[in-house]
Design a protein around this motif. Structure first.
Motif, PDB file in Angstrom:
ATOM      1  N   THR A  20       1.039  -1.245   0.575  1.00 17.37           N
ATOM      2  CA  THR A  20      -0.293   0.047   0.314  1.00 17.37           C
ATOM      3  C   THR A  20       0.869   1.248   0.029  1.00 17.37           C
ATOM      4  OG1 THR A  20      -2.240   0.729   1.018  1.00 17.37           O
ATOM      5  CG2 THR A  20       0.067  -0.160   2.111  1.00 17.37           C
ATOM      6  N   TYR A  22       2.497   4.831   0.661  1.00 18.19           N
ATOM      7  CA  TYR A  22       3.110   5.703   1.908  1.00 18.19           C
ATOM      8  C   TYR A  22       2.253   6.113   3.074  1.00 18.19           C
ATOM      9  CZ  TYR A  22       5.827   8.483  -0.793  1.00 18.19           C
ATOM     10  OH  TYR A  22       5.680   9.712  -1.638  1.00 18.19           O
ATOM     11  N   VAL A  23       1.227   6.790   2.432  1.00 18.95           N
ATOM     12  CA  VAL A  23       0.506   8.190   2.577  1.00 18.95           C
ATOM     13  C   VAL A  23      -0.284   7.660   3.469  1.00 18.95           C
ATOM     14  CG1 VAL A  23      -1.143  10.144   1.932  1.00 18.95           C
ATOM     15  CG2 VAL A  23       0.760   9.035   0.390  1.00 18.95           C
ATOM     16  N   THR A  24      -0.770   6.748   4.001  1.00 24.89           N
ATOM     17  CA  THR A  24      -2.357   6.070   4.877  1.00 24.89           C
ATOM     18  C   THR A  24      -1.493   4.733   5.635  1.00 24.89           C
ATOM     19  OG1 THR A  24      -3.236   5.297   2.930  1.00 24.89           O
ATOM     20  CG2 THR A  24      -3.783   7.483   3.666  1.00 24.89           C
ATOM     21  N   VAL A  25      -0.197   4.530   4.944  1.00 21.58           N
ATOM     22  CA  VAL A  25       0.027   3.105   5.776  1.00 21.58           C
ATOM     23  C   VAL A  25      -0.436   3.103   7.257  1.00 21.58           C
ATOM     24  CG1 VAL A  25       2.461   3.657   5.897  1.00 21.58           C
ATOM     25  CG2 VAL A  25       1.633   1.110   5.650  1.00 21.58           C
ATOM     26  N   ASN A  26       0.462   3.599   7.651  1.00 23.61           N
ATOM     27  CA  ASN A  26      -0.080   3.888   9.540  1.00 23.61           C
ATOM     28  C   ASN A  26      -1.288   3.729   9.534  1.00 23.61           C
ATOM     29  OD1 ASN A  26      -0.149   5.198  12.342  1.00 23.61           O
ATOM     30  ND2 ASN A  26       1.567   3.968  12.323  1.00 23.61           N
ATOM     31  N   ASP A  27      -2.422   4.589   9.273  1.00 26.11           N
ATOM     32  CA  ASP A  27      -4.126   4.195   8.900  1.00 26.11           C
ATOM     33  C   ASP A  27      -4.478   3.317   9.004  1.00 26.11           C
ATOM     34  OD1 ASP A  27      -4.283   7.184  10.551  1.00 26.11           O
ATOM     35  OD2 ASP A  27      -4.070   7.589   8.414  1.00 26.11           O
ATOM     36  N   ALA A  29      -2.373   0.092   8.642  1.00 22.70           N
ATOM     37  CA  ALA A  29      -2.445  -0.533   9.364  1.00 22.70           C
ATOM     38  C   ALA A  29      -3.998  -0.716  11.519  1.00 22.70           C
ATOM     39  CB  ALA A  29      -1.080  -0.284   9.853  1.00 22.70           C
ATOM     40  N   ASN A  30      -3.785   0.994  12.031  1.00 21.70           N
ATOM     41  CA  ASN A  30      -4.563   0.408  12.784  1.00 21.70           C
ATOM     42  C   ASN A  30      -5.758   0.316  12.658  1.00 21.70           C
ATOM     43  OD1 ASN A  30      -2.365   1.082  15.036  1.00 21.70           O
ATOM     44  ND2 ASN A  30      -2.366   3.466  14.343  1.00 21.70           N
ATOM     45  N   MET A  41       3.436  -5.786   6.485  1.00 20.03           N
ATOM     46  CA  MET A  41       3.327  -4.594   5.508  1.00 20.03           C
ATOM     47  C   MET A  41       4.982  -5.182   4.007  1.00 20.03           C
ATOM     48  SD  MET A  41       0.831  -3.367   6.990  1.00 20.03           S
ATOM     49  CE  MET A  41      -0.054  -1.855   6.259  1.00 20.03           C
ATOM     50  N   THR A  64       1.698   6.049  -4.618  1.00 19.40           N
ATOM     51  CA  THR A  64       2.260   6.076  -4.443  1.00 19.40           C
ATOM     52  C   THR A  64       3.200   4.386  -4.766  1.00 19.40           C
ATOM     53  OG1 THR A  64       2.642   5.193  -1.844  1.00 19.40           O
ATOM     54  CG2 THR A  64       2.614   7.729  -2.550  1.00 19.40           C
ATOM     55  N   LEU A  65       2.857   4.113  -5.964  1.00 19.05           N
ATOM     56  CA  LEU A  65       3.351   2.957  -7.217  1.00 19.05           C
ATOM     57  C   LEU A  65       4.659   3.206  -7.172  1.00 19.05           C
ATOM     58  CD1 LEU A  65       1.577   2.253 -10.088  1.00 19.05           C
ATOM     59  CD2 LEU A  65       2.302   4.847  -9.155  1.00 19.05           C
ATOM     60  N   ILE A 195      -9.909  13.287   5.420  1.00 17.89           N
ATOM     61  CA  ILE A 195      -9.465  12.676   5.820  1.00 17.89           C
ATOM     62  C   ILE A 195      -8.411  12.011   5.233  1.00 17.89           C
ATOM     63  CG2 ILE A 195      -8.829  10.556   7.573  1.00 17.89           C
ATOM     64  CD1 ILE A 195     -11.799  11.870   8.823  1.00 17.89           C
ATOM     65  N   THR A 196      -7.226  12.092   4.941  1.00 16.39           N
ATOM     66  CA  THR A 196      -6.701  11.459   3.883  1.00 16.39           C
ATOM     67  C   THR A 196      -7.033  10.188   4.298  1.00 16.39           C
ATOM     68  OG1 THR A 196      -4.262  11.007   2.185  1.00 16.39           O
ATOM     69  CG2 THR A 196      -4.155  11.583   4.913  1.00 16.39           C
TER      70      THR A 196
END
Lengths: 273, 273, 273
Positions: A20, A22-27, A29-30, A41, A64-65, A195-196
């Motif tokens: 996925t 890198y902009v929204t990857v943390n969200d 995961a959560n 990831m 972000t490919l 929200i992004t």
């Protein structure tokens, strides 16, 4: 009924491999952790086949490919298909660049997807099969409304039939179809668009829902859409006057963390056409 | 006693170079800032030697590794060793893929690490030296419990002796050993497992603690573990009923922001074996 | 007066292409959404020209640069120049590594930037044109203070004249100059330095402000600086005693979400020299 799908996710704790952005990857995961799943990831071609092998599902998101991660998408997708895993495509920005459009179309040719989830403009780009450049958010002219709903439902069914995948078209009104039936879902809150990554989050969530509900994939996809929209409604109800989109992001994930069978069965707002 | 370590971090403001995954990188940066340190991120081979040279410590985290960043890890690690900087390894997903296991093992061969921090399954994979595929989170069967604690302490000491590094094995019960002594730490909250990246955050924090406490590395590593766990307890105490893992993430970092000598000395829950 | 710039952003909803670091990218996206803009991220050389073509502005941030993304920066920058789009440079870490310094200088040679935004140490590195290694945060010795303000204003004007770009030097006192005039801005809160990426967020925001205010670029850049600083003041006023840098990050973005003409006109604290 859809509430059962939530319970299955909490009980089975599906492990989801995400390639996925890198902009929204943390969200992403959560959100997977919030619903009871478990995220991993990995996008390096030398790593993805091993990682996808130990998971139950694969979420391919082309935001972000890059050339390396595209190679990873194909390798992971083929391996997941071989193993009979759930595979989802999120064609972020299809229509906005030739690389994105063509990558999404080539993935659809070579990989068998259980679900394709995007906004209406992205899905229309894939339906036409052409690489015209439009934008990243859904075009206003494309929006699914009460006025063009019949037509939009017909389009969703046709796309699902032609692609052989469940399609989830999300926006103010969400459509989820397997080609025969179409869930028309009216949960959510317009401020979610501020929200992004709510779409990316939904794709991660939906992959987990299908992994945990392999015998009712259409219901699972619809349940994930309802969960996200309902969490948007619940999260909004807890907002203080001075709070904005950054806190709202947290409130939505928090609401998913507390989502259960009863809450979803009571709050899901949909019809089946 | 461990409280002194916190004070030294606040006074010395250690600059830490992080080569870390893109999932949790923002939280790693904010945790380092919260404790009084300063983070820099760089993984490009042409950039890492300069960046690590101006820092006091290097945190190598192999989550979302790729061929380029792996090259960066070796270059930065060798340079940091040359300069006598603190170096930490976080072997995220060792055991989950051959690339991750082999990269961690090769890093351990070529780079001298002050600390290796991971979950019990990751550390067991490194101890065995084999690339078997298990999973990314710690295997339940591996978990350190009150029942197998003697055995786990012996394992930690043996691993520290064999590797020549301090080892920090984190989970419900945390173990931190230099081969002679072993801190057994019982701070924390089970809900921390529902937030992505608490382990990654701890690795960044721990690197900063060692940089600021070079003469008491074992105590510094143990202090970082206690700070993270205690922050998890304090953060949990401020949670409202409807809040979940996303808000909890903020609450933990907020608690680190307020952590001081007195709070840690009062709240740290450990014994030394 | 600056308040008009905020209104224009809300009305025109500028689409901004960001090539930015993976540490703070999510916050950059949410800040752009908070002010009424729309973010797109892309750094793959094969993707950036299409993406930048559909946007109104391009934000180039060299934090966590790599060889692939550097190529993307040059391709996107040239295309944006061709199309007459707004282009901003954020030279993160110029002075901290040769790669960063040289990349920033080469970008300045080949791309025409409407604005260059950085801390005083980064801008001094670019002014000298040399690749000396200092650090990533501004050097304390360089800080703009009331004592050296005349000199700093002269430096800002000279840099703007020599580079042909508006310069925004941010810190405790912010300077924004086009070579003729210099805005001296005293909004903000020292605790903003404890959050990763407030500078990166400002660069994204500022790009959006210039896209929406093409006929008053200097005012737009100054307005973005005031918005960020004022949001830092407003956000701080909502903090509970136990909250820290992680919650503060949310509060600042939330305050931008609520920012309007009146709030900015009332709260902006600046003089023009």
């Amino acid at each position: 009924m859809l509430g059962n799908c939530v319970e299955n996710v909490r009980n089975k704790m599906p492990l989801v491999h995400n390639i996925t952005n890198y902009v929204t990857v943390n969200d992403v995961a959560n959100v997977l952790l919030a619903c009871g799943g478990s995220p991993i990831m990995s996008d390096e071609p030398m790593d993805v086949e091993d990682i996808t092998s130990i998971c139950g599902g694969l979420n391919i998101n082309i935001g972000t490919l890059n050339q390396r991660s595209i190679e990873g998408m194909f390798l992971a997708g083929r391996k997941a298909n071989e193993l009979g895993h759930i595979v989802l495509l999120d064609p972020v920005g299809a229509g906005a660049s030739a690389l994105r459009t063509n990558t999404a179309l080539k993935l659809m040719e070579e990989i068998c997807f259980d679900v394709i989830r995007g906004n209406i403009s992205e899905i229309k780009t894939l339906a036409k099969g052409s690489g015209t450049t439009k934008g990243v958010d859904a075009d206003v002219a494309d929006a699914v409304t009460e006025e063009n709903l019949d037509e939009a439902v017909a389009f969703a069914k046709e796309f699902a039939n032609n692609s052989g995948s469940i399609v989830a078209i999300t926006g103010a009104i969400d459509l989820v179809s397997d080609g025969k039936e179409c869930y028309v879902i009216r949960n959510g809150n317009p401020e979610m668009g501020k929200i992004t990554g709510t779409g990316c989050q939904l794709s991660g969530l939906m992959t987990g829902f299908l992994v945990a509900n392999p015998d009712q994939k259409l219901e699972a996809a619809a349940a994930a859409v309802c969960v996200m929209g309902l969490a948007g409604e619940i999260g909004w109800s807890h907002m203080l006057e001075f709070e904005g989109n950054s806190t709202y992001r947290n409130r939505i994930i928090d609401a998913i963390y507390h989502m259960d069978k009863e809450t979803l069965d009571k709050g899901a707002n949909y019809e089946v056409r």
